[in-house]
Design a protein around this motif. Structure first.
Motif, PDB file in Angstrom:
ATOM      1  N   PHE A   7       0.334  14.313  19.245  1.00 42.45           N
ATOM      2  CA  PHE A   7      -1.316  15.206  19.779  1.00 42.45           C
ATOM      3  C   PHE A   7      -0.988  16.486  19.412  1.00 42.45           C
ATOM      4  N   ILE A   8      -0.616  16.968  19.259  1.00 38.69           N
ATOM      5  CA  ILE A   8      -1.047  18.313  18.195  1.00 38.69           C
ATOM      6  C   ILE A   8      -1.900  17.891  16.951  1.00 38.69           C
ATOM      7  N   LYS A   9      -1.765  16.644  16.777  1.00 36.05           N
ATOM      8  CA  LYS A   9      -2.928  15.969  15.497  1.00 36.05           C
ATOM      9  C   LYS A   9      -4.431  15.071  16.342  1.00 36.05           C
ATOM     10  N   TRP A  10      -4.207  14.732  16.792  1.00 43.50           N
ATOM     11  CA  TRP A  10      -5.535  14.807  17.781  1.00 43.50           C
ATOM     12  C   TRP A  10      -5.830  15.639  17.586  1.00 43.50           C
ATOM     13  N   ALA A  11      -5.501  16.920  18.284  1.00 44.10           N
ATOM     14  CA  ALA A  11      -5.878  17.813  18.341  1.00 44.10           C
ATOM     15  C   ALA A  11      -7.073  18.205  17.942  1.00 44.10           C
ATOM     16  N   THR A  12      -6.027  18.573  16.801  1.00 39.44           N
ATOM     17  CA  THR A  12      -6.640  18.753  15.034  1.00 39.44           C
ATOM     18  C   THR A  12      -7.653  18.174  14.822  1.00 39.44           C
ATOM     19  N   ASP A  13      -6.904  16.808  14.996  1.00 35.46           N
ATOM     20  CA  ASP A  13      -8.379  16.234  14.147  1.00 35.46           C
ATOM     21  C   ASP A  13      -9.349  16.078  14.807  1.00 35.46           C
ATOM     22  N   LEU A  14      -9.649  15.934  16.410  1.00 35.61           N
ATOM     23  CA  LEU A  14     -11.038  16.635  16.625  1.00 35.61           C
ATOM     24  C   LEU A  14     -11.611  17.736  16.759  1.00 35.61           C
ATOM     25  N   TYR A  34     -20.655  19.081  19.641  1.00 33.54           N
ATOM     26  CA  TYR A  34     -19.748  19.335  19.061  1.00 33.54           C
ATOM     27  C   TYR A  34     -19.200  20.026  19.552  1.00 33.54           C
ATOM     28  N   GLU A  35     -19.740  21.491  19.838  1.00 39.58           N
ATOM     29  CA  GLU A  35     -18.493  22.845  20.864  1.00 39.58           C
ATOM     30  C   GLU A  35     -17.868  22.137  21.451  1.00 39.58           C
ATOM     31  N   LYS A  36     -18.870  20.758  23.021  1.00 38.23           N
ATOM     32  CA  LYS A  36     -17.791  20.563  23.851  1.00 38.23           C
ATOM     33  C   LYS A  36     -17.093  20.008  23.583  1.00 38.23           C
ATOM     34  N   ILE A  37     -16.522  18.962  21.656  1.00 41.76           N
ATOM     35  CA  ILE A  37     -15.260  17.964  21.433  1.00 41.76           C
ATOM     36  C   ILE A  37     -14.459  19.532  20.911  1.00 41.76           C
ATOM     37  N   ARG A  38     -14.894  20.315  20.515  1.00 39.15           N
ATOM     38  CA  ARG A  38     -14.498  21.505  19.760  1.00 39.15           C
ATOM     39  C   ARG A  38     -13.324  22.231  20.848  1.00 39.15           C
ATOM     40  N   LYS A  39     -14.371  22.719  22.240  1.00 40.04           N
ATOM     41  CA  LYS A  39     -13.990  22.906  23.574  1.00 40.04           C
ATOM     42  C   LYS A  39     -12.084  22.552  24.184  1.00 40.04           C
ATOM     43  N   ILE A  40     -12.523  20.880  24.057  1.00 40.53           N
ATOM     44  CA  ILE A  40     -11.684  20.080  24.794  1.00 40.53           C
ATOM     45  C   ILE A  40     -10.696  19.994  23.601  1.00 40.53           C
ATOM     46  N   ALA A  41     -10.838  19.851  22.619  1.00 41.97           N
ATOM     47  CA  ALA A  41      -9.531  20.097  21.600  1.00 41.97           C
ATOM     48  C   ALA A  41      -8.493  21.674  21.174  1.00 41.97           C
ATOM     49  N   GLY A  42      -9.501  22.301  21.761  1.00 39.13           N
ATOM     50  CA  GLY A  42      -8.677  24.101  21.752  1.00 39.13           C
ATOM     51  C   GLY A  42      -7.606  23.728  22.891  1.00 39.13           C
ATOM     52  N   GLU A  43      -8.704  23.106  24.655  1.00 35.42           N
ATOM     53  CA  GLU A  43      -8.041  22.982  25.325  1.00 35.42           C
ATOM     54  C   GLU A  43      -6.853  21.579  25.917  1.00 35.42           C
ATOM     55  N   MET A  44      -6.690  20.553  24.840  1.00 34.10           N
ATOM     56  CA  MET A  44      -5.277  20.185  24.363  1.00 34.10           C
ATOM     57  C   MET A  44      -4.348  21.299  23.639  1.00 34.10           C
ATOM     58  N   MET A  45      -4.901  21.493  22.352  1.00 32.75           N
ATOM     59  CA  MET A  45      -3.674  22.464  22.326  1.00 32.75           C
ATOM     60  C   MET A  45      -2.907  23.309  22.745  1.00 32.75           C
ATOM     61  N   ALA A  46      -3.940  24.406  24.152  1.00 33.47           N
ATOM     62  CA  ALA A  46      -3.017  25.203  24.772  1.00 33.47           C
ATOM     63  C   ALA A  46      -2.643  24.391  25.576  1.00 33.47           C
ATOM     64  N   ALA A  47      -2.916  23.713  26.189  1.00 29.35           N
ATOM     65  CA  ALA A  47      -2.479  22.614  27.650  1.00 29.35           C
ATOM     66  C   ALA A  47      -0.989  22.046  26.518  1.00 29.35           C
ATOM     67  N   ARG A  48      -0.576  21.550  25.599  1.00 27.70           N
ATOM     68  CA  ARG A  48       0.486  21.149  24.764  1.00 27.70           C
ATOM     69  C   ARG A  48       1.209  22.767  24.263  1.00 27.70           C
ATOM     70  N   THR A  49       0.628  23.270  23.690  1.00 23.70           N
ATOM     71  CA  THR A  49       1.419  24.469  23.312  1.00 23.70           C
ATOM     72  C   THR A  49       1.903  25.184  23.481  1.00 23.70           C
ATOM     73  N   GLY A  50       1.427  25.642  24.994  1.00 22.31           N
ATOM     74  CA  GLY A  50       1.138  27.145  26.044  1.00 22.31           C
ATOM     75  C   GLY A  50       1.056  28.292  25.030  1.00 22.31           C
ATOM     76  N   LEU A  51       0.347  28.150  24.449  1.00 28.39           N
ATOM     77  CA  LEU A  51      -0.012  29.711  23.205  1.00 28.39           C
ATOM     78  C   LEU A  51      -1.144  30.106  24.214  1.00 28.39           C
ATOM     79  N   PRO A  52      -1.347  31.221  24.785  1.00 31.79           N
ATOM     80  CA  PRO A  52      -2.554  32.009  25.482  1.00 31.79           C
ATOM     81  C   PRO A  52      -3.877  31.716  25.260  1.00 31.79           C
ATOM     82  N   LYS A  53      -4.724  31.165  25.612  1.00 30.08           N
ATOM     83  CA  LYS A  53      -6.059  30.878  25.424  1.00 30.08           C
ATOM     84  C   LYS A  53      -7.055  31.545  24.569  1.00 30.08           C
ATOM     85  N   GLU A  54      -6.530  33.211  24.080  1.00 27.62           N
ATOM     86  CA  GLU A  54      -6.882  34.587  23.063  1.00 27.62           C
ATOM     87  C   GLU A  54      -6.608  33.426  21.886  1.00 27.62           C
TER      88      GLU A  54
END
Length: 208
Positions: A7-14, A34-54
């Motif tokens: 999952f993290i690999k997919w988010a990183t690739d995006l 591209y900005e929207k894709i980048r935003k989605i990738a960040g949301e995916m990473m936050a959802a999976r890792t639990g890291l704060p958005k900042e």
């Protein structure tokens, strides 16, 4: 690769594709996509890792231009066939002195700097032990690719003083290692450093 790593690999690739598109793309509508894709990738990473958005914004979405790995250097310093480790103040786990490579330092210079800042040791790098892709060796898998450079160093002088990052420093035998900071170094990597120290014909290891 387990499901979390995939999952993290997919988010990183995006994120990487979006970052490259923002760097090279000129069409205003493509850039919005591209900005929207980048935003989605960040949301995916936050959802999976639990890291704060900042923190996601700083570590994962804060780069510009073509995406390249960050560099981390580690100093392997030996005395009486024991390796010097420092204790991270925040986690109370142990690691080789090291850290991010400053923009104005060579990897060797950065290794010397980190050894002094974290362990109070003045050292001279004498050999590159290995160049590794962090995500192939360390956990957890990170969104940002990191190239780790391990140096075998000769200790010249110095004395440890507690600092902002580390609160203890000591030498350890391979069969008596403390709790390691696995994101920074594993037992396998420490073992590799011992092997390099004991082999005058050691050849730098790297991944093809």
């Amino acid at each position: 690769m387990n499901s979390d790593d995939q999952f993290i690999k997919w988010a990183t690739d995006l994120q990487s594709l979006a970052q490259a598109g923002l760097h090279y793309g000129h069409d205003v509508f493509d850039r919005e996509r591209y900005e929207k894709i980048r935003k989605i990738a960040g949301e995916m990473m936050a959802a999976r890792t639990g890291l704060p958005k900042e923190q996601i914004k700083t570590l994962f979405l804060g780069d510009e231009g073509y995406q390249t790995p960050k560099i981390d250097t580690r100093a392997a310093i030996f005395k009486d066939n024991k390796i010097l480790l420092v204790r991270e103040k925040m986690t109370q786990e142990w690691s080789l002195p090291g850290g991010w490579n400053d923009y104005d330092q060579t990897t060797a210079q950065n290794c010397v700097k980190e050894a002094y800042e974290e362990a109070g040791r003045v050292v001279r790098p004498v050999k590159i032990i290995a160049v590794q892709d962090r995500n192939h060796h360390n956990k957890p898998i990170l969104a940002t690719n990191i190239t780790k450079v391990f140096y075998l160093c000769k200790e010249i002088s110095g004395e440890f003083k507690p600092n902002d990052e580390t609160d203890a420093c000591d030498y350890f035998a391979l069969d008596n290692l403390p709790k390691l900071s696995l994101g920074r170094n594993t037992e396998e990597q420490i073992t590799m450093c011992f092997a390099a120290n004991n082999d005058p014909n050691w050849q730098t290891q790297f991944e093809s």
